[in-house]
Design a protein around this motif. Structure first.
Motif, PDB file in Angstrom:
ATOM      1  N   LYS A   1       0.845  -1.202   0.000  1.00 23.60           N
ATOM      2  CA  LYS A   1       0.000   0.000   0.000  1.00 23.60           C
ATOM      3  C   LYS A   1       0.879   1.250   0.000  1.00 23.60           C
ATOM      4  N   ASN A   2       0.542   2.225  -0.830  1.00 20.57           N
ATOM      5  CA  ASN A   2       1.215   3.511  -0.728  1.00 20.57           C
ATOM      6  C   ASN A   2       0.824   4.173   0.588  1.00 20.57           C
ATOM      7  N   ILE A   3       1.761   4.920   1.170  1.00 20.68           N
ATOM      8  CA  ILE A   3       1.559   5.515   2.492  1.00 20.68           C
ATOM      9  C   ILE A   3       1.346   7.018   2.360  1.00 20.68           C
ATOM     10  N   CYS A   4       0.168   7.495   2.789  1.00 22.17           N
ATOM     11  CA  CYS A   4      -0.092   8.929   2.900  1.00 22.17           C
ATOM     12  C   CYS A   4       0.355   9.329   4.304  1.00 22.17           C
ATOM     13  N   LEU A   5       1.539   9.878   4.401  1.00 19.32           N
ATOM     14  CA  LEU A   5       2.249   9.972   5.678  1.00 19.32           C
ATOM     15  C   LEU A   5       1.870  11.209   6.470  1.00 19.32           C
ATOM     16  N   ALA A   6       1.164  10.996   7.600  1.00 18.88           N
ATOM     17  CA  ALA A   6       0.855  12.081   8.518  1.00 18.88           C
ATOM     18  C   ALA A   6       1.322  11.747   9.928  1.00 18.88           C
ATOM     19  N   ASN A   7       2.156  10.731  10.059  1.00 24.60           N
ATOM     20  CA  ASN A   7       2.700  10.308  11.351  1.00 24.60           C
ATOM     21  C   ASN A   7       4.201  10.554  11.341  1.00 24.60           C
ATOM     22  N   LYS A   8       4.658  11.553  12.097  1.00 20.86           N
ATOM     23  CA  LYS A   8       6.062  11.940  12.046  1.00 20.86           C
ATOM     24  C   LYS A   8       6.994  10.823  12.500  1.00 20.86           C
ATOM     25  N   GLU A   9       6.570  10.046  13.495  1.00 19.45           N
ATOM     26  CA  GLU A   9       7.452   9.006  14.036  1.00 19.45           C
ATOM     27  C   GLU A   9       7.808   7.947  13.007  1.00 19.45           C
ATOM     28  N   THR A  10       6.981   7.792  11.968  1.00 17.53           N
ATOM     29  CA  THR A  10       7.273   6.807  10.934  1.00 17.53           C
ATOM     30  C   THR A  10       8.674   7.001  10.389  1.00 17.53           C
TER      31      THR A  10
ATOM     32  N   PRO B   1       4.104  12.540   1.526  1.00 16.97           N
ATOM     33  CA  PRO B   1       4.016  13.354   2.749  1.00 16.97           C
ATOM     34  C   PRO B   1       2.766  14.213   2.804  1.00 16.97           C
ATOM     35  N   ALA B   2       2.116  14.207   3.968  1.00 20.03           N
ATOM     36  CA  ALA B   2       0.855  14.940   4.144  1.00 20.03           C
ATOM     37  C   ALA B   2       1.015  16.234   4.924  1.00 20.03           C
ATOM     38  N   ASP B   3       2.232  16.573   5.362  1.00 19.84           N
ATOM     39  CA  ASP B   3       2.392  17.871   6.015  1.00 19.84           C
ATOM     40  C   ASP B   3       2.747  18.912   4.957  1.00 19.84           C
ATOM     41  N   SER B   4       2.448  20.166   5.239  1.00 20.14           N
ATOM     42  CA  SER B   4       2.517  21.199   4.208  1.00 20.14           C
ATOM     43  C   SER B   4       3.932  21.403   3.686  1.00 20.14           C
ATOM     44  N   GLU B   5       4.938  21.371   4.573  1.00 22.11           N
ATOM     45  CA  GLU B   5       6.307  21.639   4.146  1.00 22.11           C
ATOM     46  C   GLU B   5       6.839  20.545   3.213  1.00 22.11           C
ATOM     47  N   HIS B   6       6.648  19.298   3.615  1.00 27.42           N
ATOM     48  CA  HIS B   6       7.194  18.221   2.791  1.00 27.42           C
ATOM     49  C   HIS B   6       6.358  17.962   1.554  1.00 27.42           C
ATOM     50  N   SER B   7       5.081  18.283   1.604  1.00 29.93           N
ATOM     51  CA  SER B   7       4.286  18.245   0.387  1.00 29.93           C
ATOM     52  C   SER B   7       4.794  19.298  -0.598  1.00 29.93           C
ATOM     53  N   ALA B   8       5.142  20.472  -0.086  1.00 30.22           N
ATOM     54  CA  ALA B   8       5.685  21.530  -0.944  1.00 30.22           C
ATOM     55  C   ALA B   8       6.963  21.066  -1.630  1.00 30.22           C
TER      56      ALA B   8
ATOM     57  N   ASP C   1      -3.533  25.872   4.824  1.00 29.55           N
ATOM     58  CA  ASP C   1      -4.683  24.967   4.805  1.00 29.55           C
ATOM     59  C   ASP C   1      -4.149  23.547   4.680  1.00 29.55           C
ATOM     60  N   MET C   2      -4.298  22.761   5.741  1.00 25.42           N
ATOM     61  CA  MET C   2      -3.768  21.406   5.749  1.00 25.42           C
ATOM     62  C   MET C   2      -4.462  20.474   4.766  1.00 25.42           C
ATOM     63  N   ARG C   3      -5.632  20.861   4.272  1.00 27.23           N
ATOM     64  CA  ARG C   3      -6.356  19.956   3.386  1.00 27.23           C
ATOM     65  C   ARG C   3      -5.631  19.724   2.071  1.00 27.23           C
ATOM     66  N   LEU C   4      -4.940  20.753   1.568  1.00 28.24           N
ATOM     67  CA  LEU C   4      -4.298  20.608   0.268  1.00 28.24           C
ATOM     68  C   LEU C   4      -3.230  19.524   0.259  1.00 28.24           C
ATOM     69  N   PRO C   5      -2.274  19.520   1.210  1.00 31.00           N
ATOM     70  CA  PRO C   5      -1.298  18.416   1.189  1.00 31.00           C
ATOM     71  C   PRO C   5      -1.931  17.053   1.425  1.00 31.00           C
ATOM     72  N   ILE C   6      -3.002  16.996   2.248  1.00 35.57           N
ATOM     73  CA  ILE C   6      -3.690  15.715   2.441  1.00 35.57           C
ATOM     74  C   ILE C   6      -4.314  15.259   1.126  1.00 35.57           C
ATOM     75  N   LEU C   7      -4.999  16.175   0.457  1.00 34.87           N
ATOM     76  CA  LEU C   7      -5.612  15.851  -0.829  1.00 34.87           C
ATOM     77  C   LEU C   7      -4.577  15.333  -1.824  1.00 34.87           C
ATOM     78  N   TYR C   8      -3.404  15.974  -1.847  1.00 38.03           N
ATOM     79  CA  TYR C   8      -2.408  15.580  -2.853  1.00 38.03           C
ATOM     80  C   TYR C   8      -1.841  14.195  -2.577  1.00 38.03           C
ATOM     81  N   THR C   9      -1.743  13.809  -1.303  1.00 36.53           N
ATOM     82  CA  THR C   9      -1.296  12.436  -1.028  1.00 36.53           C
ATOM     83  C   THR C   9      -2.319  11.425  -1.537  1.00 36.53           C
ATOM     84  N   LEU C  10      -3.593  11.805  -1.491  1.00 35.67           N
ATOM     85  CA  LEU C  10      -4.643  10.906  -1.958  1.00 35.67           C
ATOM     86  C   LEU C  10      -4.715  10.848  -3.477  1.00 35.67           C
ATOM     87  N   SER C  11      -4.532  11.989  -4.136  1.00 32.06           N
ATOM     88  CA  SER C  11      -4.759  12.060  -5.581  1.00 32.06           C
ATOM     89  C   SER C  11      -3.504  11.828  -6.415  1.00 32.06           C
TER      90      SER C  11
END
Length: 475
Positions: A187-196, A217-224, A341-351
């Protein structure tokens, strides 16, 4: 994020047994560790990277929609990341389907999610609540999901056979075993858990590479950064520039903060949990105030992109419009911009690798006139010693990054509980890292990573009990 923040006891037979096993392995490996450390004093190239300097975009992925949906397993469905992920799935039901959920103990929210998204499998933290959840679901439209519980339940949700991607929206080392299970299941990982990556990087990165799994990555900086490196030729990335809002204390000098620590520690605590730009939980808001979040992101950047710590910079950007930047070998700088807006990086991990058309009503477009001026300044490393400690932990590698993260998590929890002062957070992390130097494991197993996490938390507790964190006592 979900309220799961401590490692599940089922991961280890007992803390004492784990500590004994850990010490035994340390002794056995000490010679090998010393030899390896001499060969690579920074341990930087030891573990590989999820996206080594570039992201190759596949061009053969069918467009989402029109009957083609991406199936999602979600860990931590009732937390911040989880609820935002479900908001996205609800807005785009033709593109995303939720097949499995895990949550903690918030059954009221969970049962609403089950009724709305109709997952095939659900896991909760406490098996004693299964019947209560079933009672709450009586009369729901459609069949009941399979209901599991505990650490094994999270693993089964993470690797659900129908899932294409797994969103890891839980906090702490509890997220490691289900992430491993999802990776091993492809499974691809949409990463929102820093400890991973911060604690588990030495084990997780090679595992993801081995199985050909994408860590998104689902956080804004690493998604950028991830968005900026797509299409770069091999070897083109020179430098990563992480932006930081500066947190709650960006406009208060160190001398004033120290005076408050003596005269009004309650002010520091209240201020540390109030973010100027983002609406987040108390723990992550405090991490932003100490700039610990950025120190953790430096480590994540190294594991994600393979960039040397010498080429990962942090800059204070109060407006939080530029979410991070990369510099290429020809000195060009690429940046990703957007409203906070945290939704954008989350959306991009999904799409990913696609871009989803979003409503301008719920997803406001960036207006450069309204945006106003963008400003930058260097971080004050005396005011934010977490940065210096973070780079040191990263260069040490192995289990040191996990100690760095776990000691902070324990210290922040005690700070929020008013048991230690603000500056005690830094002191506790520094003392934990110093105590771990002689027990560093460069190539830890998952059990050793978890055991070290538990050790670091216990060590911070022992510092408090021994009276070595005295900021509040001196007031």
């Amino acid at each position: 994020m979900a309220a799961v923040s401590m490692c599940h006891p089922a991961l280890l037979s007992s803390r004492s047994a784990s500590a004994a096993n850990l010490r035994g392995r340390v002794v056995a490996r000490r010679g090998a560790v010393a030899k390896a450390a001499r060969a690579d004093s920074n341990n930087e190239s030891r573990y590989g990277a999820c996206w080594p300097g570039r992201a190759e975009v596949p061009n053969d992925v069918p467009l989402l929609g029109n009957g083609n949906v991406k199936r999602i397993s979600l860990l931590g469905s009732t937390g911040s990341i989880g609820t935002q992920t479900l908001d996205i799935a609800e807005e785009h039901p033709d593109k995303f389907e939720i097949v499995a959920l895990s949550a903690g103990k918030n059954l009221a929210v969970l049962q609403e999610q089950i009724r709305k998204f109709k997952p095939k499998m659900v896991s909760i933290s406490d098996g004693a609540q299964i019947q209560e959840l079933k009672d709450m679901l009586k009369g729901m439209d459609g069949p009941l999901p399979e209901i599991l519980y505990g650490a094994q339940g999270m693993i089964e949700v993470a690797r659900h056979k129908d899932a294409d991607s797994t969103v890891t929206g839980i906090v702490g080392c509890a997220g490691l075993p289900p992430t491993v299970a999802a990776i091993e299941a492809g499974k691809n990982i949409c990463l929102a858990n820093k400890e991973t990556l911060i604690a588990g990087g030495p084990a997780i990165v090679p595992l993801a590479v081995k199985h050909g799994v994408k860590i998104l990555p689902a956080d804004s900086e690493h998604s950028a950064i991830f968005q900026c490196i797509q299409g770069l030729p091999e070897g083109a990335l020179r430098r990563i520039i992480l932006t930081a809002s500066g947190g709650a204390f960006r406009d208060i000098d160190l001398a004033t903060m120290k005076e408050y620590s003596r005269s009004d520690p309650a002010f520091l605590q209240k201020k540390a949990t109030t973010h100027p730009n983002w609406d987040m939980g108390a723990k992550i808001t405090c991490d932003s105030a100490t700039l610990m979040n950025k120190a953790l992101e430096v480590i994540e950047a190294h594991y994600l992109y393979g960039t040397s710590y010498d080429n990962i910079d942090v800059v204070i950007h109060p407006q939080s419009i530029i979410h991070s930047m990369v510099e290429t070998n020809d000195s060009s700088v690429l940046a990703q911009l957007g409203w906070p807006d945290m939704r954008l990086p989350i959306l991009y991990t999904l799409s990913w690798p696609q871009r989803v058309q979003c409503s301008e009503v719920t997803w406001p477009r960036l207006d450069f006139i309204k945006m106003g001026d963008l400003t930058f300044r260097a971080p004050d490393v005396e005011k934010y010693p977490s940065l210096t400690m973070g780079y040191a932990a990263g260069r040490a590698g192995g289990t040191m990054t996990g100690v760095f993260s776990a000691a902070n998590e324990q210290a922040v929890a005690m700070f929020l509980d008013k048991k230690i002062g603000y500056f005690d957070i830094y002191k506790s992390i520094e003392l934990a890292m110093e105590a771990h130097k002689n027990e560093l494991i460069l190539d830890p197993s998952l059990d050793e990573i978890v055991a070290t996490d538990l050790w670091a938390r216990d060590h911070v507790l022992s510092l408090v009990n021994a009276g070595k964190l005295t900021e509040l006592i001196s007031v």
